[in-house]
Design a protein around this motif. Structure first.
Motif, PDB file in Angstrom:
ATOM      1  N   THR A 212      -9.816  26.986  19.354  1.00 34.03           N
ATOM      2  CA  THR A 212      -8.719  26.133  18.852  1.00 34.03           C
ATOM      3  C   THR A 212      -8.495  24.939  19.775  1.00 34.03           C
ATOM      4  N   TRP A 213      -9.606  24.323  20.159  1.00 30.07           N
ATOM      5  CA  TRP A 213      -9.592  23.069  20.917  1.00 30.07           C
ATOM      6  C   TRP A 213     -10.115  21.972  19.999  1.00 30.07           C
ATOM      7  N   PRO A 214      -9.289  21.457  19.112  1.00 29.45           N
ATOM      8  CA  PRO A 214      -9.780  20.469  18.144  1.00 29.45           C
ATOM      9  C   PRO A 214     -10.317  19.202  18.794  1.00 29.45           C
ATOM     10  N   ALA A 215      -9.922  18.925  20.036  1.00 29.09           N
ATOM     11  CA  ALA A 215     -10.414  17.713  20.704  1.00 29.09           C
ATOM     12  C   ALA A 215     -11.932  17.744  20.855  1.00 29.09           C
ATOM     13  N   LEU A 216     -12.509  18.925  21.022  1.00 25.57           N
ATOM     14  CA  LEU A 216     -13.965  19.020  21.134  1.00 25.57           C
ATOM     15  C   LEU A 216     -14.635  18.585  19.835  1.00 25.57           C
ATOM     16  N   ALA A 217     -14.076  19.002  18.702  1.00 23.10           N
ATOM     17  CA  ALA A 217     -14.634  18.593  17.413  1.00 23.10           C
ATOM     18  C   ALA A 217     -14.424  17.105  17.168  1.00 23.10           C
ATOM     19  N   ILE A 218     -13.266  16.590  17.597  1.00 19.37           N
ATOM     20  CA  ILE A 218     -12.967  15.167  17.408  1.00 19.37           C
ATOM     21  C   ILE A 218     -13.970  14.297  18.164  1.00 19.37           C
ATOM     22  N   MET A 219     -14.326  14.711  19.384  1.00 20.29           N
ATOM     23  CA  MET A 219     -15.167  13.890  20.241  1.00 20.29           C
ATOM     24  C   MET A 219     -16.658  14.108  20.028  1.00 20.29           C
ATOM     25  N   SER A 220     -17.046  15.178  19.365  1.00 18.89           N
ATOM     26  CA  SER A 220     -18.467  15.539  19.300  1.00 18.89           C
ATOM     27  C   SER A 220     -19.311  14.526  18.529  1.00 18.89           C
ATOM     28  N   TRP A 221     -18.695  13.656  17.713  1.00 15.43           N
ATOM     29  CA  TRP A 221     -19.490  12.706  16.933  1.00 15.43           C
ATOM     30  C   TRP A 221     -19.731  11.395  17.674  1.00 15.43           C
ATOM     31  N   VAL A 222     -19.110  11.211  18.857  1.00 16.27           N
ATOM     32  CA  VAL A 222     -19.269   9.947  19.586  1.00 16.27           C
ATOM     33  C   VAL A 222     -20.725   9.688  19.979  1.00 16.27           C
ATOM     34  N   PRO A 223     -21.453  10.664  20.554  1.00 18.58           N
ATOM     35  CA  PRO A 223     -22.864  10.395  20.871  1.00 18.58           C
ATOM     36  C   PRO A 223     -23.698  10.032  19.640  1.00 18.58           C
ATOM     37  N   LEU A 224     -23.386  10.632  18.496  1.00 20.36           N
ATOM     38  CA  LEU A 224     -24.108  10.279  17.269  1.00 20.36           C
ATOM     39  C   LEU A 224     -23.842   8.837  16.865  1.00 20.36           C
ATOM     40  N   TRP A 257     -14.519   1.832   7.327  1.00 21.61           N
ATOM     41  CA  TRP A 257     -14.861   3.227   7.589  1.00 21.61           C
ATOM     42  C   TRP A 257     -16.215   3.625   7.008  1.00 21.61           C
ATOM     43  N   PRO A 258     -16.560   3.183   5.782  1.00 20.32           N
ATOM     44  CA  PRO A 258     -17.872   3.578   5.248  1.00 20.32           C
ATOM     45  C   PRO A 258     -19.032   3.202   6.166  1.00 20.32           C
ATOM     46  N   MET A 259     -18.921   2.057   6.839  1.00 23.98           N
ATOM     47  CA  MET A 259     -19.992   1.657   7.734  1.00 23.98           C
ATOM     48  C   MET A 259     -20.116   2.624   8.909  1.00 23.98           C
ATOM     49  N   ILE A 260     -18.985   3.082   9.411  1.00 19.26           N
ATOM     50  CA  ILE A 260     -19.015   4.062  10.499  1.00 19.26           C
ATOM     51  C   ILE A 260     -19.718   5.341  10.046  1.00 19.26           C
ATOM     52  N   LEU A 261     -19.397   5.794   8.835  1.00 21.55           N
ATOM     53  CA  LEU A 261     -20.038   7.006   8.307  1.00 21.55           C
ATOM     54  C   LEU A 261     -21.539   6.806   8.119  1.00 21.55           C
ATOM     55  N   ILE A 262     -21.932   5.613   7.659  1.00 23.69           N
ATOM     56  CA  ILE A 262     -23.359   5.323   7.482  1.00 23.69           C
ATOM     57  C   ILE A 262     -24.092   5.360   8.816  1.00 23.69           C
ATOM     58  N   VAL A 263     -23.483   4.758   9.840  1.00 23.82           N
ATOM     59  CA  VAL A 263     -24.107   4.742  11.165  1.00 23.82           C
ATOM     60  C   VAL A 263     -24.214   6.160  11.723  1.00 23.82           C
ATOM     61  N   LEU A 264     -23.173   6.965  11.533  1.00 20.41           N
ATOM     62  CA  LEU A 264     -23.234   8.364  11.964  1.00 20.41           C
ATOM     63  C   LEU A 264     -24.370   9.108  11.274  1.00 20.41           C
ATOM     64  N   LEU A 265     -24.486   8.900   9.964  1.00 20.16           N
ATOM     65  CA  LEU A 265     -25.539   9.572   9.206  1.00 20.16           C
ATOM     66  C   LEU A 265     -26.919   9.110   9.654  1.00 20.16           C
ATOM     67  N   LEU A 266     -27.070   7.813   9.913  1.00 17.59           N
ATOM     68  CA  LEU A 266     -28.350   7.297  10.390  1.00 17.59           C
ATOM     69  C   LEU A 266     -28.706   7.886  11.759  1.00 17.59           C
ATOM     70  N   LEU A 268     -27.798  10.765  12.873  1.00 16.83           N
ATOM     71  CA  LEU A 268     -28.173  12.160  12.653  1.00 16.83           C
ATOM     72  C   LEU A 268     -29.589  12.269  12.106  1.00 16.83           C
ATOM     73  N   ILE A 269     -29.909  11.485  11.084  1.00 12.29           N
ATOM     74  CA  ILE A 269     -31.231  11.551  10.471  1.00 12.29           C
ATOM     75  C   ILE A 269     -32.318  11.108  11.452  1.00 12.29           C
ATOM     76  N   ASP A 270     -31.983  10.109  12.292  1.00 10.92           N
ATOM     77  CA  ASP A 270     -32.975   9.581  13.231  1.00 10.92           C
ATOM     78  C   ASP A 270     -33.421  10.630  14.241  1.00 10.92           C
ATOM     79  N   THR A 271     -32.579  11.632  14.482  1.00 10.10           N
ATOM     80  CA  THR A 271     -32.980  12.712  15.384  1.00 10.10           C
ATOM     81  C   THR A 271     -34.255  13.383  14.899  1.00 10.10           C
ATOM     82  N   PHE A 272     -34.411  13.489  13.582  1.00  8.65           N
ATOM     83  CA  PHE A 272     -35.586  14.145  13.024  1.00  8.65           C
ATOM     84  C   PHE A 272     -36.627  13.148  12.523  1.00  8.65           C
TER      85      PHE A 272
END
Length: 283
Positions: A212-224, A257-266, A268-272
């Motif tokens: 129940t440390w939501p801050a970890l989930a909030i911050m986990s997308w920054v490196p992506l 916001w949509p651009m942020i989501l697109i960059v996050l998705l890119l 993620l996909i770029d990892t593979f």
């Protein structure tokens, strides 16, 4: 700003004075943090301690006046500089920054003096509709003060982390400009999360949910997000496109916001998929 970096690196007194002076000026704490990071990257933590302390004294004064952002940014940027100097991997540096920023959020470093209570009282007085909404949430069993504290701390922590990454990138670009021209460009253009780092981020988010440390989930997308930004830089560089494309990209990233989501998705996909590697081989 390279002439400033060159002057700073002339000696410890120059760096110490510049870091302290920048930390004293409101909204110039980022420059102070970048100077401390530059000295840390180039000389190591021990030789950089006088510069870090000189910057910490004014930012500590700001913290005592209720503004924790300058001091938190300085500490976070310095920590990332130490990790990047030792490991030479941006992905690991970003994960360390994510963990430390999440701890700061969770322990309430970014909350205003008095916590979230005074802010909620102000909102209730200024807007009856907000007051009714908060009362409705409280009637449903929602801890509104905890929710408000998480929201304030999470948003501030995200901004501080992203600003700290930008400060580290600025310091790294100074270092490359002074001692290795073109080095930062190639380093940032190849920044990419591996499968191991992605699993670490997933584990951080899961652990945050279990504890129940939501801050970890909030911050986990920054490196992506940073990885996705580096991907765009790399693709534009490989294609030799005009720099205006980057201007347009950042304009969209900061306003939609949509651009942020697109960059996050890119990211993620770029990892593979490794888009830059495929494009480089095709060329």
């Amino acid at each position: 700003m390279l002439p400033l970096a060159r002057w700073v690196m002339r000696g410890t007194p120059h760096a110490t004075g510049a870091a302290a002076a920048a930390a004293l000026v409101p909204w110039l704490f980022w420059l102070s943090a970048a100077i401390a990071a530059l000295v840390t990257l180039r000389r190591g933590l021990a030789p950089a301690l006088p510069v870090i302390i000189a910057a910490a004294l004014p930012t500590g004064w700001w913290w005592m006046r209720g503004d924790a952002i300058p001091l938190a940014s300085l500490l976070l940027v310095t920590l990332m500089a130490v990790v990047l100097r030792a490991r030479m991997r941006w992905s690991e540096t970003l994960i360390v920054a994510t963990l430390v920023a999440a701890v700061m959020i969770q322990i309430g470093v970014f909350l205003p003096p008095g916590g979230a209570g005074p802010l909620l009282d102000t909102l209730r007085q200024s807007s009856p509709e907000v007051g009714r909404m908060l009362d409705d949430l409280a009637a449903r069993g929602v801890d509104t003060q905890r929710m408000a504290a998480l929201l304030i701390g999470g948003v501030t922590g995200l901004i501080v982390t992203l600003a700290s990454v930008a400060c580290l990138a600025l310091a790294r670009s100074w270092q490359a400009g002074l001692y290795n021209p073109g080095g930062f460009r190639s380093e940032f253009h190849t920044l990419r999360l591996g499968s191991r780092e992605l699993l670490m981020l997933l584990a951080i988010a899961v652990v945050g949910g279990l504890l129940t440390w939501p801050a970890l989930a909030i911050m986990s997308w920054v490196p992506l997000l940073v990885s996705g930004v580096a991907l765009i830089h790399g693709l534009i560089g490989l294609k030799g496109m005009n720099g205006l494309w980057l201007v347009a990209f950042y304009a969209l990233l900061l306003t939609t916001w949509p651009m942020i989501l697109i960059v996050l998705l890119l990211g993620l996909i770029d990892t593979f998929a490794d888009f830059r590697g495929r494009l480089a081989r095709s060329q």
